[in-house]
Enzyme design. Structure first.
Site, PDB file in Angstrom:
ATOM      1  N   ASP A 133       1.101  -1.105   0.003  1.00 18.96           N
ATOM      2  CA  ASP A 133      -0.117   0.219  -0.076  1.00 18.96           C
ATOM      3  C   ASP A 133       0.981   1.069  -0.059  1.00 18.96           C
ATOM      4  OD1 ASP A 133       0.863  -0.214   2.588  1.00 18.96           O
ATOM      5  OD2 ASP A 133      -1.232   0.192   3.587  1.00 18.96           O
TER       6      ASP A 133
ATOM      7  N   LYS B  87      -0.947  -9.586   2.900  1.00 23.01           N
ATOM      8  CA  LYS B  87      -0.113  -9.031   4.114  1.00 23.01           C
ATOM      9  C   LYS B  87      -1.010  -8.099   5.046  1.00 23.01           C
ATOM     10  CE  LYS B  87       3.294  -5.847   3.890  1.00 23.01           C
ATOM     11  NZ  LYS B  87       2.918  -4.848   4.791  1.00 23.01           N
TER      12      LYS B  87
ATOM     13  N   GLU C 261       9.796  -4.339  10.256  1.00 23.64           N
ATOM     14  CA  GLU C 261      10.184  -2.739   9.673  1.00 23.64           C
ATOM     15  C   GLU C 261      10.784  -2.062  10.691  1.00 23.64           C
ATOM     16  OE1 GLU C 261       7.505  -1.197   7.022  1.00 23.64           O
ATOM     17  OE2 GLU C 261       8.521   1.016   6.979  1.00 23.64           O
TER      18      GLU C 261
HETATM   19  O1  KIV Z   1       3.539  -1.029   1.627  1.00 27.03           O
HETATM   20  C1  KIV Z   1       4.817  -1.407   1.566  1.00 27.03           C
HETATM   21  O2  KIV Z   1       5.267  -1.275   0.717  1.00 27.03           O
HETATM   22  C2  KIV Z   1       5.208  -2.301   2.669  1.00 27.03           C
HETATM   23  C3  KIV Z   1       6.573  -2.749   2.762  1.00 27.03           C
HETATM   24  C4  KIV Z   1       7.469  -1.394   3.240  1.00 27.03           C
HETATM   25  C5  KIV Z   1       7.139  -3.694   3.543  1.00 27.03           C
HETATM   26  O3  KIV Z   1       4.477  -2.794   3.463  1.00 27.03           O
END
Ligand code: KIV
Length: 276
Positions: free
Chosen positions: A45, A114, A182
């Site tokens: 996102d 995710k 992260e």
């Molecule tokens: O949204 C994204 O790109 C992410 C990554 C930074 C892991 O969640």
């Protein structure tokens, strides 16, 4: 390249082979990642910031995510494709979370989803996994709740490390097959990677995670609002693209582009005469 599955990621951790993951939001990038042999693609996102120009990921919708997942799936048949559930799409109830995760697989056709959060989303993760959908967790700095965290800051320093470890254990117990860590201290990420059996994917989490993920636009120099300390820029394409665009602009103005070779023939002098 053989299709990378969730089981393959686990095998890679078990064998000590590191996992490569990048973000991708479109067909062209997906094709490049496929050719480069990248193990997994995340339609993050983060596209709200890198593609849409927002200051955060919060406003991202299910429709925007599905729109971007589809071309990545088409362009990259081999990597494991993970779709990022947007803020507000999984916290209301297990039913809401299962419904939206199912849409990612049915409409987007990605392999896994995710979502952000640790102990507080463990029951939701379990419900989605029980519905047959593979889940990647995401703890440490979670950009969807960045206001609550007081900004983009390293998480899990000092006594706060306990909570990040508890979050990782809760997600593993809930059935997540992988966890993104992260912006946490390197030694904490190492300890978590050793303590849990499922793979960890680090971003700003140091050298000892089972894999790494970077945002495509950051690593290629295509996003210049800010560059986090943990990003390695493999290319600085932004200035190169600006140079090319300046040349194109000048050549259009001067008439240097297009040349004869860029055009098409197919009408004779006689035919043209009739038209005048
Ligand atoms: O949204 C994204 O790109 C992410 C990554 C930074 C892991 O969640």
């Amino acid at each position: 390249m053989a299709k990378v599955t969730t089981l393959k990621l686990q095998e890679m951790k078990d064998k000590g082979e590191k996992i490569s993951m990048i973000t991708a939001y479109d067909y062209s990038t997906a094709c490049l990642a496929e050719k480069a042999g990248i193990d997994s693609l995340l339609i993050g996102d983060s596209l709200m910031m890198t593609v849409m120009g927002d200051d955060s990921t919060v406003a991202c919708t299910m429709e925007q995510m599905i729109h971007h997942i589809k071309p990545v799936v088409v362009g990259a048949p081999s990597p494991l494709i993970i779709g990022d559930m947007p803020f507000g799409s999984y916290n209301e109830s297990k039913e809401q979370a299962i419904h939206n995760a199912t849409r990612f697989l049915k409409e987007g056709r990605c392999d896994a989803i995710k979502l952000e959060g640790g102990q507080e989303v463990a029951l939701i993760v379990k419900a989605i996994v029980d519905a047959g959908i593979p889940v990647v967790g995401h703890i440490g700095l979670t950009p969807q709740t960045v206001s609550k965290m007081g900004g983009f800051k390293v998480q899990g320093k000092g006594s706060a490390a306990k909570k990040v470890l508890a979050d990782a254990l809760a997600l593993e117990d809930a059935g997540a097959f992988c966890i993104v860590l992260e912006c946490v201290p390197e030694q904490l990420a190492k300890l978590i990677s050793e303590k849990i059996k499922i793979p960890t994917i680090g971003i700003g989490a140091g050298r000892y995670c089972d894999g790494q993920v970077l945002v495509f636009h950051d690593m290629m120099g295509l996003f210049d609002k800010f560059l986090p300390k943990f990003v390695k820029q493999y290319l600085n394409l932004g200035p190169e693209i600006i140079k090319a665009l300046e040349q194109y602009h000048a050549e259009v103005k001067s008439g240097a582009f297009p040349e004869e070779a860029h055009g098409f023939s197919g009408v004779t002098e006689e035919e043209l005469k009739e038209l005048y």
